[in-house]
Scaffold this active site. Structure first.
Site, PDB file in Angstrom:
ATOM      1  N   GLY A 170       0.825  -1.200   0.000  1.00 12.43           N
ATOM      2  CA  GLY A 170       0.000   0.000   0.000  1.00 12.43           C
ATOM      3  C   GLY A 170       0.858   1.248   0.000  1.00 12.43           C
ATOM      4  O   GLY A 170       1.966   1.286  -0.556  1.00 12.43           O
ATOM      5  N   SER A 171       0.364   2.292   0.666  1.00 11.21           N
ATOM      6  CA  SER A 171       0.940   3.632   0.504  1.00 11.21           C
ATOM      7  C   SER A 171       2.324   3.820   1.105  1.00 11.21           C
ATOM      8  O   SER A 171       2.996   4.808   0.788  1.00 11.21           O
ATOM      9  CB  SER A 171      -0.016   4.674   1.091  1.00 11.21           C
ATOM     10  OG  SER A 171      -1.220   4.697   0.359  1.00 11.21           O
ATOM     11  N   THR A 172       2.790   2.928   1.978  1.00 13.40           N
ATOM     12  CA  THR A 172       4.159   3.087   2.476  1.00 13.40           C
ATOM     13  C   THR A 172       5.164   2.912   1.341  1.00 13.40           C
ATOM     14  O   THR A 172       6.297   3.397   1.421  1.00 13.40           O
ATOM     15  CB  THR A 172       4.467   2.076   3.596  1.00 13.40           C
ATOM     16  OG1 THR A 172       4.092   0.767   3.166  1.00 13.40           O
ATOM     17  CG2 THR A 172       3.721   2.427   4.868  1.00 13.40           C
ATOM     18  N   PHE A 173       4.744   2.240   0.271  1.00  8.32           N
ATOM     19  CA  PHE A 173       5.627   2.044  -0.883  1.00  8.32           C
ATOM     20  C   PHE A 173       5.803   3.334  -1.679  1.00  8.32           C
ATOM     21  O   PHE A 173       6.705   3.450  -2.514  1.00  8.32           O
ATOM     22  CB  PHE A 173       5.053   0.946  -1.783  1.00  8.32           C
ATOM     23  CG  PHE A 173       6.017   0.425  -2.816  1.00  8.32           C
ATOM     24  CD1 PHE A 173       7.053  -0.419  -2.452  1.00  8.32           C
ATOM     25  CD2 PHE A 173       5.888   0.764  -4.158  1.00  8.32           C
ATOM     26  CE1 PHE A 173       7.951  -0.905  -3.399  1.00  8.32           C
ATOM     27  CE2 PHE A 173       6.769   0.284  -5.111  1.00  8.32           C
ATOM     28  CZ  PHE A 173       7.807  -0.554  -4.726  1.00  8.32           C
ATOM     29  N   LYS A 174       4.949   4.319  -1.408  1.00 10.97           N
ATOM     30  CA  LYS A 174       5.024   5.585  -2.134  1.00 10.97           C
ATOM     31  C   LYS A 174       6.321   6.333  -1.864  1.00 10.97           C
ATOM     32  O   LYS A 174       6.668   7.261  -2.600  1.00 10.97           O
ATOM     33  CB  LYS A 174       3.827   6.466  -1.770  1.00 10.97           C
ATOM     34  CG  LYS A 174       2.496   5.939  -2.296  1.00 10.97           C
ATOM     35  CD  LYS A 174       1.324   6.765  -1.788  1.00 10.97           C
ATOM     36  CE  LYS A 174      -0.009   6.209  -2.297  1.00 10.97           C
ATOM     37  NZ  LYS A 174      -1.170   6.921  -1.734  1.00 10.97           N
TER      38      LYS A 174
END
Length: 726
Positions: A302-306
């Site tokens: 999810g968004s931690t990969f951003k």
């Protein structure tokens, strides 16, 4: 007489011939057989190496153990079988029918056996239980006026883990036979085990050593001792925070990893549910507790990969924080369906910086897919190490897989915000964030600090290892400044629940909707996470929190953010990192955006339960520390209605003043420390100026004395150097 004489003579001739045959013709054979009978070997057991934390606290070592044995032959002769069965059943908890089989054991000829071990309940028991068994044996001796009872103890060694469940999945365990099963115990089994020594000697038929015995000695090689990078205090803070979240959110599992981003030394790593390696056999029905999710779990992040997309966009100079876009949804060429933000209606036209703070999927599709392009984005994914194992010195690590289909628009676009064809491990995520924190260097994480050979005294120290420079130092600093605003902005920032007064925090939330196994996604099941580091201006610790399927599908900011906050709020003062105030001109990001509101006042917590007070303070984002081990708040500092300065901590005293333990005051102002210690009726001595960097306790004239050492912040508002902080 002649016949008898002839027979005797013939007998002696045959005897002489046989003696000649044995002594002369078969001499070598019988000499070898005699040597075998005289030769004996005594095995000298090697000591298995110990495992300690970075400060020398023992986490695993060999300790004396005792095995209960019974002699069925003697017990039968004394007629005390029922007493032995009943007594050992009460002490060991072994079923009476199983004890009866052991106590009455016979061989094939119907004769009682002489020695039987009581497994598993009486196998390698501890000293406390051994003393109880000895007491039972002495009682039998007195009651039956005998020196032997048929019940005894054999001294052995066993592996013991004094910190119980602490760092269980890292340490692993050895079974009752001493065989390493998992974790570091198995990974370094060869180094830990060592080599048994031998003493070869000659003895007579009774086992007495011969005077002319030619001894051969093979020295024992004891196992190496391992010192970990793990800090057991930090590990304790981690597991305490995890336990609270586990009880509140009732997830499938929680994983937390903490490391020093400058060296990638693992300071703490834990999974929940967990197990006690001293009693590993009690978890046979729940084998999942032995699984180290930190290095063996693979999932859509999810968004931690951003952080990868953001770092790549900054490095390639395509990120303009003031440029705007229309949020909510986006259509990409080659894919018929739109891609949405978490809030499908969007936030209107916003800047890319606000898109980062709100974790807008649309913003990151534009940054990663449209501006960087699939090829450059995948190059950064590879550079940050997501398609390779990190190389951590723990067993069982698997690699993430980021491998979208070429020319597949949807798969390449969704990678930009951590969904679709992207699977990562927690340790990979942590390592990537550490690279941003330390100035762009991807490093190999490690859990072993040093290994010492006790036989030679040689110590092998694990040195920090840089894999490659992923982004420039300037790009890393700029990326970190944007991630800091994700936490500091108390209106738009998804990471606002991780904000810690007095410390600058950079981080990113993640709420990954989990696949339903049918090609779609189940919005009722999410993987909530928070990935961050602090202080943002001089990182000392990077932490990743993953909560798998919290109740009510709670998002990463609300579920994982507070866990991060509780851990880091305890760890930074423990590490000697002082808080700074908003008066520091260099510290422009300390206070949350829109913090021009009046100072908050201290809530009235006296008389409340600790659990209630803790929840209230966490919800309000106020730092606090509990003093004592009571259940209710007896007193507090500052008192209710007092105005709180930025970064000021509330102390909750849960015991009577003369009984309470001294709290950790490192990083606090002298004024706050003096107020708290006055409440606790403790004498104080002060050395230096500024903020408290160390404290020691002593007894002076029968009263408690705390000696405080202070150091000032430097002129740039940076944290104290490590040497000063320690």
């Amino acid at each position: 007489m002649l016949l008898i004489g002839g027979c005797i003579t013939l007998f002696f001739l045959i005897l002489l011939a046989r003696v000649f045959w044995i002594q002369m013709l078969e001499r070598d054979y019988w000499q070898a057989e005699a040597a075998k009978q005289r030769a004996h070997t005594s095995v000298i057991k090697a000591v298995r190496g110990s495992i300690k934390d970075r400060n020398g606290k023992v986490l695993a070592s060999d300790v004396p153990a005792y095995t209960v044995v019974v002699n069925p032959e003697m017990i039968a002769a004394l007629g005390i079988g029922e007493e032995v069965i009943t007594g050992l059943h009460k002490l060991l908890g072994k079923p009476e029918d199983e004890l009866k089989k052991l106590v009455e054991a016979k061989d094939k000829n119907g004769k009682y056996l002489k020695n039987r071990e009581i497994r598993n309940e009486g196998w390698k028991i501890d000293k406390e239980l051994r003393d109880q068994v000895n007491g039972f044996i002495e009682t039998l001796k007195k009651e039956h006026s005998t020196l032997e009872t048929g019940v005894g103890l054999i001294r052995e060694q066993k592996r013991y883990y004094p910190q119980q469940t602490l760092a269980a999945q890292i340490l692993g365990y050895t079974d009752r036979d001493g065989k390493a099963v998992m974790g570091l115990e198995k990974y370094f089994d060869k180094q830990l085990t060592g080599v048994n020594g031998k003493l070869l000697y000659q003895s007579d038929g009774k086992g007495i050593k011969l005077p002319e015995s030619k001894d051969t000695y093979q020295p024992v090689i004891n196992g190496s001792n391992i010192k970990l990078t793990i800090d057991s205090t930090i590990q304790y803070y981690i597991e305490q925070a995890m336990q609270k979240a586990y009880e509140e959110y009732k997830p499938k599992s929680i994983t937390v990893i903490a490391a020093d981003p400058n060296t990638m030394e693992i300071l703490g790593m834990a999974n929940m549910p967990t197990f006690n390696p001293n009693e590993f056999w009690n978890y046979a029905s729940n084998p999942g507790v032995f699984f180290n999710h930190a290095i063996q779990a693979r999932f859509e992040p999810g968004s931690t990969f951003k952080i990868v997309t953001l770092a790549g966009a900054v490095e390639e100079n395509v990120f303009d924080p003031d440029a705007t876009f229309v949020s909510g949804s986006i259509r990409i060429k080659g894919y018929g369906k739109p891609l949405y933000d978490q809030k499908r209606s969007g936030y209107g036209r916003i800047t890319f910086l606000e898109g980062v703070k709100r974790s807008s999927n649309v913003a990151f599709v534009k940054l990663g897919y449209e501006m960087l392009g699939p090829d450059r984005l995948l190059n950064f994914v590879d550079a940050f190490g997501f398609n390779d194992p990190t190389g951590i010195d723990l067993p069982g690590e698997i690699s993430g897989v980021v491998n979208p289909t070429p020319n597949n628009a949807a798969e390449n676009a969704t990678i930009a915000y951590g969904h679709g064809k992207v699977l990562v491990t927690p340790i990979q995520q942590l390592t990537a964030m550490a690279a941003i924190a330390n100035g762009g260097k991807l490093m190999v994480p490690h859990a072993v600090k040093e290994m010492t050979n006790p036989n030679t005294g040689n110590t092998t120290i694990t040195q920090p290892e840089v894999v490659r420079q992923v982004i420039s130092k300037e790009s890393a600093r700029e990326t970190g400044s944007y991630l800091e605003q994700v936490v500091a902005d108390q209106v738009a920032g998804t990471g606002r629940h991780a904000y810690i007064e007095g410390y600058r925090v950079a981080g990113k939330t993640g709420t990954a909707i989990k696949p339903d196994g049918k090609g779609g996604y189940n919005r009722n099941k999410v993987l909530s996470s928070f990935l961050g580091y602090a202080p943002a201006n001089n990182p000392k610790i990077v932490v990743y929190v993953v909560i798998d399927e919290p109740v009510y599908a709670t998002g990463g900011g609300a579920a994982a953010g507070p866990v991060f906050k509780e851990i880091v709020s305890s760890v930074l003062p423990y590490m000697g990192v002082p808080k700074v105030t908003t008066g520091d001109k260099s510290n422009t990001s300390l206070s949350p955006k829109n913090s021009s509101v009046p100072q908050r006042s201290t809530p009235d917590l006296t008389g409340k339960s600790l659990q209630e007070a803790r929840k209230l303070l966490i919800d309000q984002g106020i730092d606090f520390e509990v003093v004592g081990y009571g259940k209710d708040v007896v007193r507090q500092y500052p008192e209710s209605e007092a105005l709180l300065a930025a970064g000021q901590r509330i102390y909750l005293i849960s015991e009577q003043d003369d009984q309470a333990s001294i709290p950790n005051l490192r990083g606090q102002s002298l004024r706050d420390a003096l107020e708290v210690l006055t409440l606790l009726k403790v004498a104080v001595s002060v050395e230096g100026e500024g903020y408290i960097t160390s404290q020691t306790e002593a007894i002076l004239h029968g009263k408690r004395l705390v000696q405080l050492k202070l150091n000032p912040l430097n002129t740039y508002g940076e944290d104290l150097p490590v040497s000063a902080a320690q």
